[in-house]
Design an enzyme around this catalytic site. Structure first.
Site, PDB file in Angstrom:
ATOM      1  N   LYS A   1       0.838  -1.206   0.000  1.00  0.00           N
ATOM      2  CA  LYS A   1       0.000   0.000   0.000  1.00  0.00           C
ATOM      3  C   LYS A   1       0.877   1.262   0.000  1.00  0.00           C
ATOM      4  CE  LYS A   1      -3.738  -2.609   2.057  1.00  0.00           C
ATOM      5  NZ  LYS A   1      -4.590  -2.987   3.166  1.00  0.00           N
TER       6      LYS A   1
ATOM      7  N   GLN B   1      -5.034  -1.754   9.383  1.00  0.00           N
ATOM      8  CA  GLN B   1      -4.797  -3.068   8.786  1.00  0.00           C
ATOM      9  C   GLN B   1      -5.299  -4.176   9.715  1.00  0.00           C
ATOM     10  OE1 GLN B   1      -3.694  -3.478   5.689  1.00  0.00           O
ATOM     11  NE2 GLN B   1      -3.656  -5.704   5.772  1.00  0.00           N
TER      12      GLN B   1
ATOM     13  N   ASP C   1     -11.334   1.963   3.324  1.00  0.00           N
ATOM     14  CA  ASP C   1     -11.527   0.519   3.181  1.00  0.00           C
ATOM     15  C   ASP C   1     -13.014   0.217   2.962  1.00  0.00           C
ATOM     16  OD1 ASP C   1      -9.377  -1.268   3.217  1.00  0.00           O
ATOM     17  OD2 ASP C   1      -9.085  -1.051   5.377  1.00  0.00           O
TER      18      ASP C   1
HETATM   19  N1  GUN Z   1      -6.412  -7.310   5.903  1.00  0.00           N
HETATM   20  C1  GUN Z   1      -6.552  -8.080   4.784  1.00  0.00           C
HETATM   21  N2  GUN Z   1      -7.122  -7.367   3.800  1.00  0.00           N
HETATM   22  C2  GUN Z   1      -7.361  -6.136   4.291  1.00  0.00           C
HETATM   23  C3  GUN Z   1      -7.913  -4.952   3.742  1.00  0.00           C
HETATM   24  O1  GUN Z   1      -8.360  -4.886   2.581  1.00  0.00           O
HETATM   25  N3  GUN Z   1      -7.955  -3.877   4.564  1.00  0.00           N
HETATM   26  C4  GUN Z   1      -7.510  -3.923   5.847  1.00  0.00           C
HETATM   27  N4  GUN Z   1      -7.617  -2.815   6.600  1.00  0.00           N
HETATM   28  N5  GUN Z   1      -6.988  -5.001   6.391  1.00  0.00           N
HETATM   29  C5  GUN Z   1      -6.907  -6.097   5.610  1.00  0.00           C
END
Ligand code: GUN
Length: 295
Positions: free
Chosen positions: A58, A102, A125
């Site tokens: 990211k 996350q 998200d």
């Molecule tokens: N953990 C696995 N996939 C994701 C995601 O798309 N967003 C977040 N915040 N955590 C994750």
């Protein structure tokens, strides 16, 4: 090896790269106009290997498109209360347009409490209840990142879902449930949702014009469970031990590619299908959140 010459492989890497270029162009325009650049903040708790890899991806994507970013790392001993305080600070930080926490979090921290503390306008998200509910509103605000990525792949490969039978296997809060709603609402599809309690899964998957699988069980869907000409989107990415790989694991989808692909009109590979789209969806949501804040 499967002969893929007659099958369209849905290339998530290519689509993701095209979208990143589009976003980078928009950022250049904003820069030229002397406007504020989008700013994404990422909270990472602990040092779980998979989460760290996702977060690195990211951060790299933010750099590629020219976004500002902040990475806030906390030890996995952080209390829920302190984490919530940090979320409040980010909610009130005028420069930050969007942020994510996350997942997974340590089990003593409530994911629901943490998610609901995020200002829905900054929830890039798309995990908050407000954004989940807004999928069915006249003016949806922010779509959850992975389902948004799947919809974008279908759109860019001209897969018309109108009136088609979409079968979604997996009813998770983050993928299957919102995606089912998006397919029915924005995609105008007839949708069947299957989950771990579904009896005779194959009787449903065989009826799918478009089959989307988001369960996290490698190889769950086999060739005998799909009809000829189906479009398959495999959201599963499970790390499976693999001594032949430098990192000691390989990523496996929920679909048994070798037996399913020969029957498909189109299919997403794993890796290289849906995976790269999740990060660009996050970028698209951050750009949107930023532009909505600055108008
Ligand atoms: N953990 C696995 N996939 C994701 C995601 O798309 N967003 C977040 N915040 N955590 C994750």
């Amino acid at each position: 090896m499967v002969d893929t010459s007659k099958i369209t492989l849905i290339d998530g890497r290519k689509v993701a790269s095209d979208i990143k270029k589009e976003i980078a162009d928009r950022v250049s325009e904003l820069k030229k106009q002397g406007k504020k650049l989008p700013h994404l903040a990422i909270i990472l708790v602990g040092d779980d290997g998979a989460s760290t890899t996702y977060v690195d991806g990211k951060v790299k994507a933010c750099k590629e498109v020219g976004f500002h970013y902040s990475l806030l790392r906390f030890a996995d001993t952080i209390s829920e209360e302190r984490l919530l305080k940090h979320i409040d600070q980010i909610n009130n930080d005028e420069d930050i347009d969007g942020f994510i926490v996350q997942l997974p979090l340590p089990s003593r921290i409530s994911v629901e409490k943490v998610t609901e503390r995020i200002n829905p306008e900054k929830d890039v998200d798309g995990f908050t209840n407000e954004n989940f509910g807004s999928i069915t509103s006249a003016d949806p605000h922010i779509f959850p990142a992975t389902p948004f990525g799947v919809m974008e792949l279908l759109r860019r490969y001209n897969v018309d879902t109108t009136g088609k039978h979409c079968v979604v296997v997996g009813a998770s809060r983050l993928v299957g449930a919102p995606l089912s709603m998006m397919l029915a609402e924005q995609g105008r599809a007839t949708v069947t949702i299957c989950h771990k309690y579904t009896e005779n899964l194959a009787s449903h998957t065989k009826k799918a014009d478009i089959l989307i699988v988001a369960v996290g069980k490698p190889g769950l869907i086999t060739g005998d469970m799909v009809k000829e000409g189906v479009v398959v989107i495999d959201v599963g990415t499970t790390r499976v031990e693999d001594g032949s790989k430098p990192r000691g694991f390989s990523l496996k989808g929920d679909v048994d590619f070798d037996t399913v692909a020969p029957k498909c009109a189109m299919i997403t590979p794993v890796p290289g299908g849906v995976g790269p789209m999740t990060i660009v969806s996050l970028l698209m949501n951050t750009l949107k959140a930023s532009e909505q804040r600055t108008v």
